[in-house]
Each structure stands twice: as C-alpha cells, then as structure tokens.
Enzyme design. Sequence first.
Site, PDB file in Angstrom:
ATOM      1  N   ASP A 379       0.889  -1.160   0.000  1.00  0.00           N
ATOM      2  CA  ASP A 379       0.000   0.000   0.000  1.00  0.00           C
ATOM      3  C   ASP A 379       0.926   1.209   0.000  1.00  0.00           C
ATOM      4  OD1 ASP A 379      -2.044  -1.801   0.318  1.00  0.00           O
ATOM      5  OD2 ASP A 379      -2.925  -0.835   2.072  1.00  0.00           O
ATOM      6  N   HIS A 435       5.035  -7.050   0.080  1.00  0.00           N
ATOM      7  CA  HIS A 435       4.710  -8.318  -0.567  1.00  0.00           C
ATOM      8  C   HIS A 435       5.480  -8.503  -1.874  1.00  0.00           C
ATOM      9  CE1 HIS A 435       1.115  -9.258   2.042  1.00  0.00           C
ATOM     10  NE2 HIS A 435       1.364  -7.996   2.360  1.00  0.00           N
ATOM     11  N   SER A 522       8.653   4.667   4.960  1.00  0.00           N
ATOM     12  CA  SER A 522       9.676   3.811   4.374  1.00  0.00           C
ATOM     13  C   SER A 522       9.414   3.681   2.880  1.00  0.00           C
ATOM     14  CB  SER A 522       9.672   2.436   5.051  1.00  0.00           C
ATOM     15  OG  SER A 522       8.351   2.025   5.327  1.00  0.00           O
TER      16      SER A 522
END
Length: 562
Positions: A379, A435, A522
């Site tokens: 996301d 992911h 990040s």
Amino acid sequence: MDTITGILQINVVEAKNLPAMDFNGKSDPYIECFHSAEKLFTSEIIKKSLNPVWNHKHNIIIKKSQENYSLSFKLWDWDKASKNDFIGEVEIEIKKLFECNILDKWYPITKQKKDDKVKERGELHIHSKIFTKEEVYSAFWSSIIKHFSHSDDSTLNMTDFIALISAINSHYTEPDIVQLFHKTDLNKDGSISVSELESLFNNTEVGDQLTKSLLSGDPNLIWEAYAQSASPYPTIADNIFDKGFTSCANHSTSTEPTKTIHVHNRETGKMEDEKIPHYIEVSLRAMYSTHTGRNACNNPQVKKLLKFLTNKTGKKYTVPESVKEIQPFIKFHHLNSEEILDPLDSFKNFNEFFYRKLKPTSRPIAEPNNPKIAVSPADCRLNVFSTIHHAQELWIKGKNFTVESLLGDKQLASQYTDGSLVIARLAPQDYHRFHIPVDGVIGSSKPIDGEYFTVNPIAIRENIDVYSENKRVVTKIDSKEFGQVLFVSVGATMVGSINLTTKEGQQIKKGDEHGYFAFGGSTILLLFKKNTIQFDNDLLVNSNKPIETLVKVGTSIGKSLL
C-alpha cells in the site's frame, strides 16, 4: 482566578487480604478512581487474586479550589455473567496528601453495612507525590531539550535549535534563527543549555512570542502535558509536539496545522491530499530545504542524530503504554479498522499495530493465475520509470545517486544501469507489510547499513542521496517471466527495523508476504532489467508529471515483455 497549585501523582500499587467474592475462593478485583464526581481512571482487572498488584499511575492537576476535595477509590469484583460486586472503598482527603511531598501508605478498605457499621475488607497500598510549579517547569524545559537534542550533554546545537524554533513557528527565516541562536548562547560555547533556553523564553520579547506560539496562548498546557506523562512514555515535549498522536492535538501551534502532498488515488480516480502534521513538515524543511539543513545532512553529528531519533522512537512505540496511541492514530488517518486481521485489543504496543496484518480478502491480487502481471509490493504512493535515468531527471535529485551506490555491488549494478525502476513510498498511516511483486524464487538478501534520512518527497527532491545512503536490504527474486528482479527495502527516519519473512530458495507467488517495517515512513524500490517490463500506462502518465499514484498491494503495475 483559580490557580493550579500542583500535580498530584497517584500510584495505586496493590491491595491485600481482599474478601473472596467468587465461588472459587478468589476475586477478580479492579479499581475505579473518582475526583469529586469525575471518574479519573479504571484499573486493570486482576483475575483470581485476593492480593492484586496494579502499579497504576495517574497524574491529577489540582487547583486551589480543589484542595478540600477527596479522592475515592472504589474496589469491585468483576463478574463475566452477572453484575460486578462492590468490595469496598478508600477515601483520601487531597489536603492531607499535600501536607507531605511524598506519601507511601496502606489504607483500610471499608464497606458501609445496612446497620451503618463499617466493615474492613482488606487494605489498599497507595503511593502519592506532589509536583510543584518549579518542578513542572524545570522538567518541561529539560524535556524540550531532550526532545530535540541528540547529544549526551543535554544541549541543543545549531541544527537542533533550527528544528525547535521552526517547529514552534515556521515564519522565522533561517538567518533569523541563526542570529537568535548566537544571542541565546550566552556563554558562547556553541550550544544551548537548559538554563539558556529558559532565559530565552522567559526573559526576552522574542521568547514571549515563541512561548505563546508553543502553548497556543494557554500556559496551562505545560501542566496538561506534564499530567499526561504519568510514565516515561510519553514525555512532556512529546505531548506538546506530537500533535498527530496525542490528546494535545487540538492545541495547534500554527494557523496552518498540516501540510499536504498531492497524490492521485488510482481506485477513485481523484486527486487527494496526503496530510502531514505541521510540526513534521517544518522540521523536514528545516533539515532538507534550507542551506544550513542540507549542509548539515553531511555532518556526522546530524547522521548520529537521525539514528538516535530512530532508536528513540522505536523504543517509544514498543512500550505497553503506547497502545493508547492506536485509536487516535486510526481516527487521525481515517483508517479502516475492519480490514485488520487481529482485534485491536490484542496488540501489546503501538508498533505491533503498526505492522499489523490485514484480512486476506482486503487485498485481492490482480490476475493471480497470470504470472506475466506484476503487482504493487505495498500500500503506497507509487512512481514508475522506464529507465533509471528518467527517474533521476524527474524524481531522484540526490547528486551522487547511482545504481552501484544503491546496491553496493558494482557487478550487479551493471546489469540494471539501463533498467526500469519502481519507487513505492509508504507513509506512516499505510499498511506496513510488503509483498512479492512477481512469481519466482527468493534469492540472496544483502543488508546494507546506512543512514536514516526521511523518504518524504521533501527530501527525495532535494540534493540528498536518500536511497543510496539509507539503511536497506537488497533481495534478489528469480522470475521466469521477468528475469531477475531486485527488491530493495529502504529504511528511513523512525524506521530502524526491516524484517524479512521469506528465506532464500523459497518458492513464492506474487502477493505473498516478504516482510515488514517497524514504525515510520519507508520505501521499496523494484529494479527490473532493461526491456523486461511494460508499466501500466496510467502509472507512467502520473510519474511523468511527476505525481505519485496511491495504490494498494496486489494491484497491477505492469506486464512482462519476455
């Protein structure tokens, strides 16, 4: 005027010899504390105990008119299937607590019977301490120094001072702050001590204006911030400055409480504003968008500061008390708690919530059975560039950035110099597990130690080599459809922990979890070799503007050209 006379810190330590209220010969005691008619707190329930230990601390602001009030501690036995049973209570006059600076005492727990006889029901151990105005104000200024200083001698250097003044009032120019620093540095040792800072704020016209900005014209805010600091977390200064996360959020120090970054929401097709709390925005600009700040970024002391802040924040959000920040964080960022896999009350600290897992159905994977489609690793706010050179023209402004400096491997870098690049920036409010973007096999992972510069666009688009200087981990993914893909997990300010959950040799599918970041913002970089991926057109169009696209993990980012 009803003045504040002090802060009363109450620690409900323990109780002993409580009556058995349940059939098992035990009780499940908890305490409710009242100040006049106001309930101050409810303690933890201690299951199956007649000698419970709470160590529950609470700070209470006491005004002159309240010195004749009493504190009431009501003990209850919790019952799951029926009404809770009243055990007894302890009532203490506040003026008696003020007679002693520190008091440690056992009080009898009593219960009034129907025949007006009082029956003792065990004892309650309470520790109390009074904090005077002098102690509160001294602690306040020390906390301000500690909040902005990275040195071990409790002083502010020039960079610290710029960040402090900018956070209080963003209208001060850099030359003004530098001049103010030299005026405040009374002993001319190149740093600002607690006493020098107090002198600035208490004895000068500029200091008076800064104090009004800092406290929004309300001097009681110091007392309120102190009262909220019943434990080492949070500090007084944290309560003043961390407006996005504490109940002091309504005390804005600026007429412009937030700064926004414009992003395109791929799901809705609309432009959205990513809000940054004002104190963060001015601190970023003080560090990365001023001449002094940019020069300071190359200073070993400043790099040490960022590491210090990262470690400090990491510890701050791993203590049990930090769970109280979860609900305000959800509310401030309008997060959908229905997506979260685990119950909110299962998180032991804020950091556990930060790297929370989501329900699998909340992030469907684009064409899961088509390995030629690559998906977003997180996301995030996404940019894609067909060539790394194009990325440097539009987005990455670090003057010394190279693929070799990013990867720390000259031979590996030579394979990607003309390749394609994905930049996936995670803001603090985002889901922080990342992911796998393509089907394949996990190769080796190489950790590279580095700095903790912010990955916010304010810094990325200045001449700061964020990606190639920050702490990062380079993971190889061997994909039949895309060739070898590099997955670079980049830490940032407040992100000291990059945790991988995959292992070398593991067969993976796109959408599988690869790891997670601890608290902060990040970034993930994906490097594809030349002519191996065709990015989705809408992402290319936005990136060329350049505008970030808000996407969710598992959504398509491109297709294989192999």
